[in-house]
Each structure stands twice: as C-alpha cells, then as structure tokens.
Design an enzyme around this catalytic site. Structure first.
Site, PDB file in Angstrom:
ATOM      1  CE1 TYR A  16      -1.300   0.280   7.678  1.00  0.00           C
ATOM      2  CE2 TYR A  16      -0.274   2.334   6.993  1.00  0.00           C
ATOM      3  CZ  TYR A  16      -0.242   0.962   7.113  1.00  0.00           C
ATOM      4  OH  TYR A  16       0.851   0.260   6.661  1.00  0.00           O
ATOM      5  CE  LYS A  53       0.698   2.076   3.199  1.00  0.00           C
ATOM      6  NZ  LYS A  53       1.985   2.712   3.638  1.00  0.00           N
TER       7      LYS A  53
HETATM    8  P1  NAD Z   1      12.521   1.819   1.713  1.00  0.00           P
HETATM    9  O1  NAD Z   1      12.981   3.130   1.206  1.00  0.00           O
HETATM   10  O2  NAD Z   1      13.093   1.335   2.980  1.00  0.00           O
HETATM   11  O3  NAD Z   1      12.775   0.692   0.598  1.00  0.00           O
HETATM   12  C1  NAD Z   1      12.521   0.902  -0.760  1.00  0.00           C
HETATM   13  C2  NAD Z   1      13.413   0.005  -1.589  1.00  0.00           C
HETATM   14  O4  NAD Z   1      13.219   0.329  -2.965  1.00  0.00           O
HETATM   15  C3  NAD Z   1      14.902   0.179  -1.299  1.00  0.00           C
HETATM   16  O5  NAD Z   1      15.533  -1.071  -1.247  1.00  0.00           O
HETATM   17  C4  NAD Z   1      15.402   0.967  -2.503  1.00  0.00           C
HETATM   18  O6  NAD Z   1      16.757   0.688  -2.824  1.00  0.00           O
HETATM   19  C5  NAD Z   1      14.484   0.480  -3.606  1.00  0.00           C
HETATM   20  N1  NAD Z   1      14.377   1.405  -4.708  1.00  0.00           N
HETATM   21  C6  NAD Z   1      14.380   1.057  -5.996  1.00  0.00           C
HETATM   22  N2  NAD Z   1      14.282   2.136  -6.781  1.00  0.00           N
HETATM   23  C7  NAD Z   1      14.221   3.203  -5.970  1.00  0.00           C
HETATM   24  C8  NAD Z   1      14.117   4.606  -6.203  1.00  0.00           C
HETATM   25  N3  NAD Z   1      14.030   5.114  -7.434  1.00  0.00           N
HETATM   26  N4  NAD Z   1      14.081   5.406  -5.135  1.00  0.00           N
HETATM   27  C9  NAD Z   1      14.127   4.928  -3.883  1.00  0.00           C
HETATM   28  N5  NAD Z   1      14.220   3.592  -3.606  1.00  0.00           N
HETATM   29  C10 NAD Z   1      14.280   2.748  -4.642  1.00  0.00           C
HETATM   30  O7  NAD Z   1      10.953   1.900   1.776  1.00  0.00           O
HETATM   31  P2  NAD Z   1       9.972   0.956   2.606  1.00  0.00           P
HETATM   32  O8  NAD Z   1       9.659   1.601   3.897  1.00  0.00           O
HETATM   33  O9  NAD Z   1      10.496  -0.415   2.612  1.00  0.00           O
HETATM   34  O10 NAD Z   1       8.622   1.061   1.713  1.00  0.00           O
HETATM   35  C11 NAD Z   1       8.434   0.312   0.535  1.00  0.00           C
HETATM   36  C12 NAD Z   1       6.932   0.184   0.259  1.00  0.00           C
HETATM   37  O11 NAD Z   1       6.322  -0.472   1.338  1.00  0.00           O
HETATM   38  C13 NAD Z   1       6.191   1.504   0.109  1.00  0.00           C
HETATM   39  O12 NAD Z   1       5.195   1.366  -0.858  1.00  0.00           O
HETATM   40  C14 NAD Z   1       5.556   1.737   1.466  1.00  0.00           C
HETATM   41  O13 NAD Z   1       4.381   2.510   1.417  1.00  0.00           O
HETATM   42  C15 NAD Z   1       5.263   0.334   1.877  1.00  0.00           C
HETATM   43  N6  NAD Z   1       5.252   0.166   3.334  1.00  0.00           N
HETATM   44  C16 NAD Z   1       4.247  -0.528   3.892  1.00  0.00           C
HETATM   45  C17 NAD Z   1       4.238  -0.753   5.249  1.00  0.00           C
HETATM   46  C18 NAD Z   1       3.169  -1.595   5.858  1.00  0.00           C
HETATM   47  O14 NAD Z   1       3.033  -1.615   7.057  1.00  0.00           O
HETATM   48  N7  NAD Z   1       2.408  -2.334   5.067  1.00  0.00           N
HETATM   49  C19 NAD Z   1       5.232  -0.209   6.059  1.00  0.00           C
HETATM   50  C20 NAD Z   1       6.275   0.486   5.452  1.00  0.00           C
HETATM   51  C21 NAD Z   1       6.283   0.670   4.088  1.00  0.00           C
END
Ligand code: NAD
Length: 440
Positions: free
Chosen positions: A266, A180
């Site tokens: 949420y 999401k």
């Molecule tokens: P994050 O920044 O920690 O991870 C993102 C990943 O994508 C990294 O490994 C990064 O290297 C990669 N990536 C690839 N191309 C990229 C670019 N152009 N710019 C930036 N990063 C790039 O983020 P996250 O917190 O892991 O979030 C990822 C997804 O998960 C999002 O859609 C977020 O909304 C969702 N999320 C959901 C929950 C939940 O509870 N369901 C919690 C946190 C995040």
C-alpha cells in the site's frame, strides 16, 4: 499527460532499461486513453448488460446556498442489466467486505461463488440470493465458461493462487478482477497479463485505494501543486500479525513474502500513484525478530526508500510486528497533507498543515471532511464500467506487475545492502489506465 523527461531516449528504451522490459511497448501503448482492439470484442451474452445509468432523481434544495447538500440519491442500473460477478474464495475479505459491498454497487451484482467448502458456499448463496447451480469448486471452476450470467471473476484467494485462477478464468472467457498483490512473482504477473490479452479479456488489480475519494483528492492536490513542490512522502502500513501459525500469510509459498507484499505494498503503491512517477533509486532494510515462530518463512519488518525522478524522496515502513499503523504524509514546500488512517476500509482522515495567511507565526491545521464511500463497491463498479464501455481499467495488470518488480528490487536492496538504481521513466502514470469515472 505531461512528460517528466524530454530526452533523446525513446519511451521504449526507457521502459526496457528501467526494468520495465517485460511490459512491452505494445502493452504500454494499450494503456492509452482509447480502448484497444484486442479488448473490444464482447462475449456473447444471453442478457444484454450495461448501458447508461438512469437519470438521477433530483430533489429541490432545502438548505442555504452556503450549506452542503448531499449530492442527491445514488442511482443504479436495473439488476438484470448489471454485470454478474463470480467471487472466488470465501474467506475474510470476501465475506466481511466484498459480498456486503455489492449492496452499494450500481453496476455490479454477485451471481456465482467458487469455494472448496460447499456448505459454506450454500449458506452465502442463500444470503445473497445466488442460485445453487451457480456454486462452483476449484475443480469445476473452468465450467464458468458455460455460464452466461458471469461476466467478471473476482479472485480473492491466497496470493500464490492468483496466477492460476486468473489464467484459467481468462481461458474460460471471463474478465478478471484480482486481489493485490497481483501474484508471487514477476513471471506470474506477466503470465496473467498475457493470458487475459490472448483471451481478449480485461484484467484489473484490486487496488481499492486508487478509487477512494480521499486518495483521489490527495492525488489531485499533489498533481496540482496544492502543497507546493513535493519534497518527501512518508508512508507506514503495518499490523501485529498473530494467531494461527498455520495461516497462509506466514507461509512463503502461499504468500510470496511477509509484511511487504501484504501491507507494505500500500505504501509503495501510494508513493507511485501520488506522484505518478516511477522510482529511480531503491534502498531497503529488513529485520525479523530471531526465533519468533511467525517469521520462520516470511519477513516481519521492512523499511524502504525510493527516489523519484522529480526529486521526491519516499520513506516507507511496513511490519507484521508493530501495532497497527496506516498513514502517509506528503511534505511539500508550502504545506503538508496527510491521510491517517490512510489504507483502512473506512474512517480515513485527511489533515492539511500550512502557514496562516493572516499570521506568519501561526500554522493552520485543517481537517478535510469528505463523505465515505465503500471502496470495494467503487472498485467493482469501475471494473464493470470498464467492461460495459470497453475501457482500460485504471489499475490494470501492468500496475500490479510494476509493484511486483519493485518489491523484488526492495528485497534485493535489503539483502545486498546496496542502492539499486533504475533509469527514469518518461511519462506519468505509465502503468495506469484513464482516471476512473465518478458514478452518480
Ligand atoms: P482468507 O484466508 O480469509 O481467505 C482465503 C480463502 O481462500 C479462504 O476461503 C480459503 O478457504 C481459500 N483457500 C483456497 N485454497 C487455499 C489454500 N491452499 N490455503 C489457504 N486458503 C485457501 O484470506 P483473505 O484475507 O480473504 O485474503 C485473500 C486475498 O485478498 C489475498 O490475496 C489478500 O492479499 C487479499 N486481501 C486484500 C485486501 C484489500 O484490502 N484489498 C484485504 C485483505 C486481503
């Protein structure tokens, strides 16, 4: 399913006029309790996966009948019969929550990784016994089509990348579980739904709370009128976002927005799944602290109010500026029930307040304790269960699309300072698949 509205306007008309027009009548029909023909074709697989869970090992009771037993040991499919997941994006959520959660899965296992950082991916692969040949990057991602070990692709990338990787993943013949918010725009959400439909693959949006026992209990309590008639739902979810000003969450092109699509979603989603209804009126306010470098592109604070057809009012807030809050309270005519925290990964607390039956001057405040379950394991197992048994996911693409439409209307209401009205939708849970099964 009960009908909220028994009128002379057909469901198709309701949907079209309720701004749900892009969810076609066919798509909605597909969310009925039976699996659809377009989703029934299984991929050829070298190893037949799935099947029923083995019988649970039973222990004789060791506690008095009045005491709580544990419910017995978990059971799981043998490893070779579990569905193989490819995790796309090895950021915080993947490495801190999702990969460890596979340890508690019964039907799902990690078999492939997709990352732009080969060294990191190799380290993670080693940690979770993933074969080095099952490491992909964003360029050769499409070669997943040739890997029969992968059944499901789980997309955990910045929001702006969800649509592209869903479409490419579906074209590679894989089922898609996507984080999401589903995407950055309504159009992207629709493209994702269409691509999965065209490829006969399932699409589920990772709304983990809808699989979590406290939330499921709250839904059940609201629907069974345990609190009486629901009058109001108040929901807040926010955090003080900071640190790296270059993080993707502060870039509109990557995140789609600020606190609303990241954490406010949420609250929006909770008011929808608690009631099962869709809003008929939306008003909103938005404020970002001037000159705060974090909010050059995305918003800081949003409040929004929703009115539901049964009369329930919802008041929600989200923020990238206030100290962490994560809660909702349902106010009924006879009682209130709350989760605080509500949207965190663990530590959820349910409290119920109602008048004492023995003393009319007293209020009973009850803490309801439930065993904790790993929300990511529940969600991934649900996806696997849907693939194995050809079921519609409880939170399919249509659920994500509807939140995306409503968030666009929340922004519009805030910008125009006008209440936006929507015609009522006829049926409860119109964008959801059947209730998730509980796996022993
Ligand atoms: P994050 O920044 O920690 O991870 C993102 C990943 O994508 C990294 O490994 C990064 O290297 C990669 N990536 C690839 N191309 C990229 C670019 N152009 N710019 C930036 N990063 C790039 O983020 P996250 O917190 O892991 O979030 C990822 C997804 O998960 C999002 O859609 C977020 O909304 C969702 N999320 C959901 C929950 C939940 O509870 N369901 C919690 C946190 C995040």
């Amino acid at each position: 399913m009960s009908n909220l509205f028994q009128g002379d306007v057909s469901r198709r008309q309701f949907l079209a006029s309720a701004g749900l027009g892009m969810v076609s009548a066919t798509a909605i029909a597909n969310l009925s309790d039976t699996a659809t023909a377009q989703q029934s074709e299984a991929l050829p697989q070298s190893i037949p996966r799935g099947g029923e869970l083995p019988p649970q090992i039973q222990f004789p009771p060791i506690q008095a009948p009045t005491e709580q037993e544990t419910g017995g040991p978990p059971t799981a499919l043998p490893r070779e019969r579990r569905l193989g997941f490819a995790i796309v994006g090895l950021g915080r959520l993947s490495l801190e929550e999702i990969m460890p959660a596979f340890g508690e899965c019964k039907l799902a296992k990690p078999v492939a990784l997709v990352s732009g950082d080969r060294a990191k991916a190799e380290q993670v692969a080693q940690q979770y016994s993933i074969k080095p040949q099952n490491i992909y990057n964003y360029q050769n991602y499409d070669l997943l089509r040739n890997n029969p070990e992968v059944d499901v692709i789980y997309i955990v990338l910045p929001n702006s990348m969800h649509a592209e990787y869903t479409v490419r993943g579906a074209r590679a013949g894989k089922h898609i579980l996507c984080e999401k918010p589903m995407a950055n725009t309504v159009e992207e959400c629709q493209q994702m739904i269409d691509a999965c439909k065209q490829a006969n693959r399932k699409l589920m949006i990772a709304y983990r709370c809808q699989y979590e026992p406290h939330h499921r209990a709250a839904i059940q309590m609201v629907r069974s009128k345990e609190f009486g008639t629901i009058k109001l739902i108040q929901a807040d979810n926010g955090q003080n976002q900071g640190g790296d000003l270059n993080q993707w969450r502060l870039k509109k092109s990557l995140a789609g927005g600020g606190s609303l699509p990241d954490v406010g979603i949420y609250c929006l989603n909770a008011t929808r799944y608690l009631t099962g209804e869709e809003p008929i009126a939306i008003s909103a306010n938005l404020f970002s602290t001037p000159n705060d470098p974090r909010f050059r592109e995305v918003e800081e604070n949003v409040t929004f109010q929703l009115q539901y057809p049964s009369g329930v009012l919802a008041i929600c807030s989200t923020s990238y500026g206030y100290h962490r809050a994560s809660r909702f309270r349902v106010f009924g005519s006879d009682a209130w029930g709350q989760l605080d925290p509500a949207f965190t990964y663990n530590g959820l607390q349910m409290t119920i307040g109602r008048k004492s039956s023995s003393n009319s001057m007293a209020e009973n405040i009850t803490q309801v304790r439930m065993p904790e379950k790993n929300q990511f394991a529940l969600e991934m197992d649900h996806m696997a269960d849907c693939v194995i048994h050809d079921r519609i996911p409880h939170t399919p693409g249509e659920e994500g699309l509807q939140d995306q439409k409503l968030m666009a209307l929340i922004y519009k209401a805030a910008q125009t300072h006008q209440t936006i009205t929507l015609p009522p939708v006829s049926r409860l849970d119109i964008t959801r698949g059947p209730t998730p099964r509980t796996l022993k």
